[in-house]
Every structure is written in C-alpha cells, then in structure tokens.
Motif scaffolding. Structure first.
Motif, PDB file in Angstrom:
ATOM      1  N   THR A 179     -57.753 -27.802  -6.978  1.00  0.00           N
ATOM      2  CA  THR A 179     -56.663 -26.841  -6.837  1.00  0.00           C
ATOM      3  C   THR A 179     -55.589 -27.143  -7.863  1.00  0.00           C
ATOM      4  O   THR A 179     -55.069 -28.266  -7.916  1.00  0.00           O
ATOM      5  CB  THR A 179     -56.060 -26.909  -5.417  1.00  0.00           C
ATOM      6  N   GLY A 180     -55.278 -26.160  -8.682  1.00  0.00           N
ATOM      7  CA  GLY A 180     -54.254 -26.348  -9.701  1.00  0.00           C
ATOM      8  C   GLY A 180     -54.634 -25.692 -11.007  1.00  0.00           C
ATOM      9  O   GLY A 180     -55.742 -25.190 -11.175  1.00  0.00           O
ATOM     10  N   ARG A 181     -53.707 -25.702 -11.924  1.00  0.00           N
ATOM     11  CA  ARG A 181     -53.927 -25.112 -13.237  1.00  0.00           C
ATOM     12  C   ARG A 181     -54.486 -26.149 -14.200  1.00  0.00           C
ATOM     13  O   ARG A 181     -54.013 -27.281 -14.259  1.00  0.00           O
ATOM     14  CB  ARG A 181     -52.586 -24.584 -13.768  1.00  0.00           C
ATOM     15  N   LEU A 227     -62.787 -23.971  -8.715  1.00  0.00           N
ATOM     16  CA  LEU A 227     -61.416 -24.125  -9.203  1.00  0.00           C
ATOM     17  C   LEU A 227     -60.533 -23.052  -8.587  1.00  0.00           C
ATOM     18  O   LEU A 227     -60.771 -21.856  -8.783  1.00  0.00           O
ATOM     19  CB  LEU A 227     -61.373 -24.019 -10.728  1.00  0.00           C
ATOM     20  N   ILE A 228     -59.531 -23.475  -7.835  1.00  0.00           N
ATOM     21  CA  ILE A 228     -58.567 -22.541  -7.254  1.00  0.00           C
ATOM     22  C   ILE A 228     -57.329 -22.596  -8.140  1.00  0.00           C
ATOM     23  O   ILE A 228     -56.409 -23.384  -7.923  1.00  0.00           O
ATOM     24  CB  ILE A 228     -58.242 -22.922  -5.798  1.00  0.00           C
ATOM     25  N   GLY A 229     -57.340 -21.785  -9.164  1.00  0.00           N
ATOM     26  CA  GLY A 229     -56.283 -21.794 -10.165  1.00  0.00           C
ATOM     27  C   GLY A 229     -56.783 -21.211 -11.461  1.00  0.00           C
ATOM     28  O   GLY A 229     -57.880 -20.650 -11.529  1.00  0.00           O
ATOM     29  N   ASP A 230     -55.982 -21.354 -12.509  1.00  0.00           N
ATOM     30  CA  ASP A 230     -56.316 -20.800 -13.822  1.00  0.00           C
ATOM     31  C   ASP A 230     -56.744 -21.899 -14.782  1.00  0.00           C
ATOM     32  O   ASP A 230     -56.415 -23.074 -14.610  1.00  0.00           O
ATOM     33  CB  ASP A 230     -55.110 -20.076 -14.427  1.00  0.00           C
ATOM     34  N   VAL A 231     -57.482 -21.482 -15.818  1.00  0.00           N
ATOM     35  CA  VAL A 231     -57.789 -22.362 -16.946  1.00  0.00           C
ATOM     36  C   VAL A 231     -57.039 -21.805 -18.153  1.00  0.00           C
ATOM     37  O   VAL A 231     -57.367 -20.722 -18.652  1.00  0.00           O
ATOM     38  CB  VAL A 231     -59.300 -22.418 -17.243  1.00  0.00           C
ATOM     39  N   ASN A 232     -56.015 -22.516 -18.593  1.00  0.00           N
ATOM     40  CA  ASN A 232     -55.208 -22.046 -19.712  1.00  0.00           C
ATOM     41  C   ASN A 232     -55.959 -22.184 -21.035  1.00  0.00           C
ATOM     42  O   ASN A 232     -56.896 -22.983 -21.139  1.00  0.00           O
ATOM     43  CB  ASN A 232     -53.909 -22.846 -19.792  1.00  0.00           C
ATOM     44  N   PRO A 233     -55.547 -21.444 -22.075  1.00  0.00           N
ATOM     45  CA  PRO A 233     -56.126 -21.655 -23.410  1.00  0.00           C
ATOM     46  C   PRO A 233     -55.975 -23.121 -23.811  1.00  0.00           C
ATOM     47  O   PRO A 233     -54.905 -23.710 -23.653  1.00  0.00           O
ATOM     48  CB  PRO A 233     -55.275 -20.742 -24.295  1.00  0.00           C
ATOM     49  N   MET A 239     -61.326 -19.174  -9.094  1.00  0.00           N
ATOM     50  CA  MET A 239     -60.523 -18.186  -8.368  1.00  0.00           C
ATOM     51  C   MET A 239     -59.189 -18.033  -9.086  1.00  0.00           C
ATOM     52  O   MET A 239     -58.135 -18.459  -8.613  1.00  0.00           O
ATOM     53  CB  MET A 239     -60.335 -18.632  -6.911  1.00  0.00           C
ATOM     54  N   GLY A 240     -59.275 -17.452 -10.272  1.00  0.00           N
ATOM     55  CA  GLY A 240     -58.111 -17.286 -11.129  1.00  0.00           C
ATOM     56  C   GLY A 240     -58.559 -16.795 -12.489  1.00  0.00           C
ATOM     57  O   GLY A 240     -59.647 -16.227 -12.633  1.00  0.00           O
ATOM     58  N   LYS A 241     -57.740 -17.041 -13.501  1.00  0.00           N
ATOM     59  CA  LYS A 241     -58.041 -16.585 -14.856  1.00  0.00           C
ATOM     60  C   LYS A 241     -58.725 -17.685 -15.656  1.00  0.00           C
ATOM     61  O   LYS A 241     -58.273 -18.828 -15.667  1.00  0.00           O
ATOM     62  CB  LYS A 241     -56.756 -16.175 -15.573  1.00  0.00           C
ATOM     63  N   LEU A 242     -59.809 -17.323 -16.313  1.00  0.00           N
ATOM     64  CA  LEU A 242     -60.465 -18.231 -17.242  1.00  0.00           C
ATOM     65  C   LEU A 242     -60.056 -17.823 -18.651  1.00  0.00           C
ATOM     66  O   LEU A 242     -60.566 -16.850 -19.198  1.00  0.00           O
ATOM     67  CB  LEU A 242     -61.987 -18.171 -17.086  1.00  0.00           C
ATOM     68  N   ALA A 258     -65.515 -15.896 -12.559  1.00  0.00           N
ATOM     69  CA  ALA A 258     -64.068 -16.002 -12.712  1.00  0.00           C
ATOM     70  C   ALA A 258     -63.397 -14.725 -12.247  1.00  0.00           C
ATOM     71  O   ALA A 258     -63.930 -13.623 -12.409  1.00  0.00           O
ATOM     72  CB  ALA A 258     -63.692 -16.285 -14.166  1.00  0.00           C
ATOM     73  N   GLY A 259     -62.203 -14.897 -11.644  1.00  0.00           N
ATOM     74  CA  GLY A 259     -61.427 -13.743 -11.203  1.00  0.00           C
ATOM     75  C   GLY A 259     -61.052 -12.846 -12.369  1.00  0.00           C
ATOM     76  O   GLY A 259     -61.062 -11.617 -12.257  1.00  0.00           O
ATOM     77  N   GLN A 260     -60.726 -13.466 -13.509  1.00  0.00           N
ATOM     78  CA  GLN A 260     -60.507 -12.739 -14.763  1.00  0.00           C
ATOM     79  C   GLN A 260     -61.178 -13.536 -15.868  1.00  0.00           C
ATOM     80  O   GLN A 260     -60.790 -14.669 -16.156  1.00  0.00           O
ATOM     81  CB  GLN A 260     -59.011 -12.548 -15.038  1.00  0.00           C
ATOM     82  N   MET A 261     -62.192 -12.952 -16.464  1.00  0.00           N
ATOM     83  CA  MET A 261     -63.041 -13.622 -17.439  1.00  0.00           C
ATOM     84  C   MET A 261     -62.524 -13.368 -18.850  1.00  0.00           C
ATOM     85  O   MET A 261     -62.829 -12.356 -19.474  1.00  0.00           O
ATOM     86  CB  MET A 261     -64.479 -13.128 -17.292  1.00  0.00           C
ATOM     87  N   MET A 262     -61.691 -14.298 -19.365  1.00  0.00           N
ATOM     88  CA  MET A 262     -61.136 -14.169 -20.711  1.00  0.00           C
ATOM     89  C   MET A 262     -61.273 -15.489 -21.467  1.00  0.00           C
ATOM     90  O   MET A 262     -60.296 -16.021 -21.997  1.00  0.00           O
ATOM     91  CB  MET A 262     -59.666 -13.774 -20.617  1.00  0.00           C
TER      92      MET A 262
END
Length: 228
Positions: A106-108, A123-129, A142-145, A163-167
């Motif tokens: 859980t986390g970014r 993963l409950i969170g986002d994966v930043n660039p 469960m967030g943005k990739l 991924a919740g948002q596949m980017m």
C-alpha cells in the motif's frame, strides 16, 4: 516366497528407468543397484543408454544422489539424465509457496523506487514515472501505472499486468517488452485494463473483461504484506 526387488529396471523408448525401493535400507539398495548395473553393462556393451532414476518416497540427500549417480556412471554405457523423487525439500516447498503467494503493498511507488516480489503483487496505489514494480507472477495495480512494470520477471509467459489506469513508460512480461502507445495521453478516458502475451508472442493491452477467458486460472490468493 519371492523376495521383493530393491531395484526394478524398466525399458522405455528413451532408455531405462530405475525404480528404487523406498522401504529397504539404503545399504541394501546400493548393493543391489551395483549388481543390477553390472548386469545391464554386460548386456548392452558399447551402446549409450539414458537412465532415469525414480526414488519414490525415499528422501535423498545431495550426497546420496551423487553416490547413486556415480554407481551408474561407472558403467561406461550408462548416462544418468535425472533423479526423481515424490518428496520435496523444505527449500523447494518454501520457494513454491512464495512464488504462488500474492503480496500486497500500500502506497505510492516513487521515481527511483523499486518494488519486487517473488510471487504476485497487489499494489494499492500508483506507480510514478521512474518507479518500477517487478513480480515473478502477476501484477495488479489499483491505481495509475505511469512507471515501469515487469510481470513474470523470472520467465513466466502467462503472467499479466492489470492497472486501474494503464500509462506505463515501459511494460514487460517475461522476456517481452512493450512501450506505452500514444493513446494513453488522455487520462480521464482510461479504464482498468490488462496486458498479456498473445499467441504471436507480443504484449497486448486489452479490456479487463477478457482476462477471465484468457487466464481462467487466476483466482483469489492468500497473501501477506510487503515492507520495503
């Protein structure tokens, strides 16, 4: 009364299979193995024979396997391909459990950060660039990739990325690599998607709904937590 054989030899199209009695003493087993190997060597002099050893429920240490293998190898025409057992070691059982377990985080995942697990990752969170997630199995975000994801990183071609948002900046599954297409520029139009390797060995990104048909074996996993 016929005495039970401690070593039973069966011929196959690939060579010989040696079935070892797992109830007798180890010394008795080795003694009969030497006798049987001498007989095989005399009958098949000159021709190379592939040998598979089936140890049944007998637990063999590494030195036991080496000793059995060496007895067979001394016969010039016999080549040991593998030694099989119905038992698994604690190390093997632990590895299989880790590879099938889903680990939650859980986390970014921030730029420069790497999260890697031997099994499946939730993963409950986002994966930043600049952030990276790796898993030996599937990856569920469960967030943005928006960083890099590598599922099946030890060679599992059946692994998927959800991924919740596949980017992603980069997407990997097993040995295949794919970069993000331009259509991921409009974030608001995105929905949960999945990525997988298709029949042409290419990574395909599709609607989440196709996953239950493509990977029907994906179910609920019992898992733990990740601390990194």
């Amino acid at each position: 009364m016929k005495t039970k054989q401690n070593v039973v030899i069966k011929g196959t199209k690939d060579g010989l299979t040696l079935h070892l009695n797992d109830k007798c003493s180890y010394d008795a087993l080795l003694e009969e193995l030497k006798e049987k190997m001498d007989a095989v060597n005399d009958q098949e002099n000159g021709s190379i024979i592939s040998v598979t050893v089936q140890a049944g429920n007998r637990y063999l240490l590494d030195e036991d396997i080496e000793e059995i293998t060496e007895i067979i190898r001394k016969r010039q025409n016999l080549v040991v391909e593998q030694v099989k057992s119905n038992l698994v070691t604690v190390e093997e059982a632990t590895r299989w459990r880790e590879e099938s377990e889903i680990v939650s985080y859980t986390g970014r995942v921030r730029s420069g950060q790497i999260v890697e697990v031997p099994g499946h990752l939730l993963l409950i969170g986002d994966v930043n660039p600049g952030g990276t997630v790796r898993a030996g199995g599937n990856i569920f975000i469960m967030g943005k990739l928006r960083g890099m994801a590598h599922a099946g990183c030890y060679g599992d071609d059946a692994a998927v990325v959800v991924a919740g948002q596949m980017m992603p900046t980069q997407l990997r599954i097993s040995r295949c690599l794919n970069r993000a297409p331009d259509r991921y520029e409009v974030e608001d139009a995105l929905e949960t998607e999945c990525a997988y390797i298709d029949d042409s060995n290419q990574i395909v990104v599709d609607r989440l709904q196709v996953l239950k048909h493509l990977r029907p074996d994906i179910s609920t996993f019992k898992g733990g937590s990740y601390s990194g």
